[in-house]
Design an enzyme around this catalytic site. Structure first.
Site, PDB file in Angstrom:
ATOM      1  N   SER A 168      -0.030  -3.107  -2.221  1.00 22.21           N
ATOM      2  CA  SER A 168       0.187  -1.680  -2.455  1.00 22.21           C
ATOM      3  C   SER A 168       1.332  -1.524  -3.452  1.00 22.21           C
ATOM      4  CB  SER A 168       0.462  -0.953  -1.134  1.00 22.21           C
ATOM      5  OG  SER A 168       0.439   0.447  -1.310  1.00 22.21           O
ATOM      6  N   THR A 169       2.355  -0.764  -3.119  1.00 20.61           N
ATOM      7  CA  THR A 169       3.446  -0.496  -4.055  1.00 20.61           C
ATOM      8  C   THR A 169       4.102  -1.798  -4.525  1.00 20.61           C
ATOM      9  OG1 THR A 169       3.871   1.537  -2.835  1.00 20.61           O
ATOM     10  CG2 THR A 169       5.563   0.821  -4.388  1.00 20.61           C
ATOM     11  N   HIS A 187      -3.959  -0.689  -3.677  1.00 18.78           N
ATOM     12  CA  HIS A 187      -3.960   0.764  -3.557  1.00 18.78           C
ATOM     13  C   HIS A 187      -3.635   1.405  -4.907  1.00 18.78           C
ATOM     14  CE1 HIS A 187      -2.737   0.086   0.920  1.00 18.78           C
ATOM     15  NE2 HIS A 187      -4.053   0.009   0.766  1.00 18.78           N
ATOM     16  N   MET A 201       4.352  -0.456   1.083  1.00 19.39           N
ATOM     17  CA  MET A 201       4.894   0.318   2.194  1.00 19.39           C
ATOM     18  C   MET A 201       3.850   0.427   3.302  1.00 19.39           C
ATOM     19  SD  MET A 201       7.482   2.059   3.388  1.00 19.39           S
ATOM     20  CE  MET A 201       8.561   2.635   2.077  1.00 19.39           C
ATOM     21  N   ASP A 221      -0.855  -1.322   6.328  1.00 17.94           N
ATOM     22  CA  ASP A 221      -2.249  -1.616   6.015  1.00 17.94           C
ATOM     23  C   ASP A 221      -2.415  -3.096   5.709  1.00 17.94           C
ATOM     24  OD1 ASP A 221      -4.956  -1.112   5.558  1.00 17.94           O
ATOM     25  OD2 ASP A 221      -4.638  -0.783   3.410  1.00 17.94           O
TER      26      ASP A 221
END
Length: 348
Positions: free
Chosen positions: A163-164, A189, A282, A285
């Site tokens: 993700s991030t 993501h 973050m 998931d």
């Protein structure tokens, strides 16, 4: 209670500055300290306010957002959330910004601006909160593409979730892998309009063939499939082998595609033939899905805190006991080659 997150908004549109201020001010833990109409004004206001997070438009007069971001990261590294259009050129600029050091990107809404910004409100506030907790500078060091030196195991499957901060991490990891790796499926993501260009950029940089995944696509050695944004991606099997099952579904853990959904499908379909990797991001998931992979006998790796932009998803996975070993993306690349080459790799 922690002090509010101090945000500086940099955008040449007065309407956008007003809308962003209103959206961010809905969170009592976020305080917009000032706004700036261009990077030169922003430079002085950064000195004055020392913000925790900056939101930055890509297209601006006097100096574009990418040039300003590059100078900012060199002289005064600060968490930045880019505001970009969802066009192909906007996606390309956003991906370049993430390479330079931006923490995340928000796509400008189409249609009536005020309604669109209101709908994006929670996403924008979440990304600003995430940026405030990020480690600016935890970015990649280029690594040479290496050769395996031995025949790789053909029946392995590698599943990766990020993700991030995942874009530089994935770039570091994938560019360090040889072209004869087993099939790799990735959930990163990002907005739906960004995944085609992200796949293309990786394909240009890697020895592996990288593409945005398609429903029914067969998994083949030497190929990497990026889950399309906004669609759920699973790995399934039939008599002919493994393939992607991609569908329109509700979000899981707040995301579509979801890393957990991918990992659970790989655990069910591939069991101990799989390798799972969870990278920076973050939230949680992918943590439960990685644990299921390990329960099924798969090997599991996580990114370490020192190299993460946001040590969230890998931390939760490690706390659950889902991760065998944590390391940097470059070392994960080496571990993947070893695990796919009958070479022993230290775990624990």
């Amino acid at each position: 209670m922690n002090p509010p997150i101090r945000v500086l908004i940099v955008d040449d549109s007065a309407l956008m500055r007003q809308l962003l201020t209103a959206v961010l001010s809905e969170d009592p833990q976020i305080h917009v300290v000032d706004t700036a109409a261009d990077p030169l004004i922003a430079r002085e206001k950064i000195k004055k306010h020392n913000p925790d997070v900056i939101t930055l438009d890509v297209e601006m007069p006097r100096m574009n957002g990418l040039e300003f971001l590059s100078r900012l990261m060199a002289l005064r590294p600060t968490p930045v959330v880019m505001i970009s259009s969802l066009t192909a050129s906007g996606a390309d600029a956003a991906l370049k910004a993430l390479d330079i050091g931006a923490v995340d990107v928000v796509g400008k809404p189409s249609g009536f601006m005020s309604d669109g910004m209101a709908a994006l409100g929670e996403e924008i506030r979440t990304k600003v909160r995430t940026a405030a907790a990020s480690r600016v500078g935890a970015h990649r060091v280029p690594t040479a593409v290496r050769r395996s030196g031995s025949r790789l195991i053909g029946d392995k499957v590698i599943a990766i979730g990020a993700s991030t901060g995942g874009i530089p991490a994935l770039t570091t990891l994938l560019t360090a892998l040889p072209a004869d790796m087993p099939p790799i499926v990735i959930v990163q993501h990002m907005p739906a309009s960004f995944t085609p260009r992200f796949s293309q950029r990786l394909d240009e940089a890697c020895g592996l063939k990288v593409s945005e995944g398609q429903d029914g696509q067969r998994l083949r050695s030497g190929e990497v499939c990026i889950a399309p944004g906004g669609r759920m991606t699973r790995v399934r099997a039939d008599r002919q082998g493994l393939f992607l099952a991609i569908s329109d579904e509700d979000r899981v853990n707040g995301f579509c595609p979801s890393v957990d959904v991918l990992f659970n499908s790989v655990a069910e379909t591939c069991g101990d033939r799989a390798i799972g990797v969870i990278l920076t991001g973050m939230g949680r998931d992918g943590a439960e899905g990685l644990l299921e992979l390990r329960r099924r006998g798969a090997r599991t790796l996580g990114q370490d805190a020192a190299s993460c932009v946001v040590y969230g998803m890998p931390r939760v996975a490690a706390e659950l006991g889902a991760v065998e070993r944590q390391m940097s993306p470059a070392h994960i690349a080496q571990a993947l080659v070893d695990l796919c080459s009958h070479v022993s790799v230290q775990t624990g």
